[in-house]
Design an enzyme around this catalytic site. Structure first.
Site, PDB file in Angstrom:
ATOM      1  N   PRO A  89       0.799  -1.229   0.000  1.00 24.73           N
ATOM      2  CA  PRO A  89       0.000   0.000   0.000  1.00 24.73           C
ATOM      3  C   PRO A  89       0.830   1.277   0.000  1.00 24.73           C
ATOM      4  CG  PRO A  89      -0.126  -1.100   2.143  1.00 24.73           C
ATOM      5  CD  PRO A  89       0.543  -2.047   1.206  1.00 24.73           C
ATOM      6  N   GLU A 116       2.255  -7.987   9.250  1.00 26.03           N
ATOM      7  CA  GLU A 116       2.381  -6.542   9.434  1.00 26.03           C
ATOM      8  C   GLU A 116       3.173  -5.878   8.311  1.00 26.03           C
ATOM      9  OE1 GLU A 116       1.889  -2.800  11.037  1.00 26.03           O
ATOM     10  OE2 GLU A 116       0.897  -4.698  11.513  1.00 26.03           O
ATOM     11  N   ASP A 169      -9.550   0.933 -24.409  1.00 26.26           N
ATOM     12  CA  ASP A 169      -9.955   0.863 -23.004  1.00 26.26           C
ATOM     13  C   ASP A 169      -9.906   2.226 -22.334  1.00 26.26           C
ATOM     14  OD1 ASP A 169     -10.428  -1.835 -22.943  1.00 26.26           O
ATOM     15  OD2 ASP A 169      -8.412  -2.366 -22.286  1.00 26.26           O
TER      16      ASP A 169
END
Length: 244
Positions: A89, A116, A169
């Site tokens: 992330p 974690e 697209d």
């Protein structure tokens, strides 16, 4: 293309990689997938791959040894050094442009973490790319790696039936894709735009370009900040702004 997934949960990949376009891509020999359980590279008798973080804190951290040994073993087996992708992330936001870039590579290797996080030495010394599929956190990297792989594989030559499909697209041109319609022309009083039934290909192309711009203006105006607008497109946007 070769795509390897390093994971602690190999079974998660079975359904996704063996259905739909990804299955067809393998049948056409456009891509070869391999799933590696990096627990097999653990050097301790309990096959542990994680440990408590130095300095304390919540959760467990993936140890460097199994990851390093697995990556180095994979690199010894291939001529072209793989692009090693950490799905995380904290990484670069994944985009269509990134998918197009990765589609030019010969070998992708995804490290799918859990717990974690990763020992920072993995990030610093093994990884070539860190990629995030959005500003949220998943339980592990498996789902994110499959999303990226799907986006990349469909761009490989011969994978899609229509070679124009990936070119048209959303995001490939810099704009969102125009609306689509199919039979019947009149469904419960909801009619297909007349221009699409006209057979006039020039008018149809102009309509599609305009609707692509309108959809982007309505849903993702941020994309227009860097898009090279023509004077005609600027005029249309100004008109739509006045209408709002």
């Amino acid at each position: 293309m070769k795509i390897d997934f390093m994971t602690l949960f190999p079974e998660m990949f079975d359904g996704v990689l063996n259905e739909s376009i990804l299955k067809k891509a393998q049948e056409k020999e456009a891509v070869q997938f391999r799933i590696i359980n990096f627990r097999d590279y653990s050097s301790n008798k309990h096959n542990n791959v994680d440990d408590y973080p130095y300095g304390g804190g919540a959760g467990m951290v993936l140890q460097p040894q199994p990851i390093f040994d697995a990556v180095e073993d994979i690199e010894r087996q291939t001529d072209a050094k793989p692009k090693v992708i950490l799905v995380c992330p904290q990484g670069e936001r994944f985009t269509q442009a990134k998918a197009e870039q990765l589609a030019t590579e010969e070998h992708l290797l995804f490290i799918c973490g859990h717990y974690e996080g990763y020992d920072e030495r993995i990030r610093e010394h093994l990884v070539t790319d860190e990629i995030s599929i959005g500003d949220f956190v998943l339980t592990g990297g498996e789902l994110a790696s499959m999303v990226i792989a799907d986006s990349v594989v469909r761009l490989l030559p011969g994978v899609l039936g229509n070679e124009d499909s990936p070119v048209l697209d959303s995001y490939s041109s810099g704009l969102l894709e125009h609306p689509h319609y199919t039979r019947p022309a009149d469904f419960r009083g909801m009619k297909v735009p007349e221009v699409l039934l006209s057979g006039n290909h020039k008018r149809i192309e102009e309509w599609r370009e305009q609707e692509s711009l309108r959809r982007t203006f309505t849903r993702r105006p941020d994309l227009l900040e860097t898009y090279p607008l023509t004077e005609k497109q600027k005029s249309l946007i100004k008109q739509w702004e006045n209408e709002k």
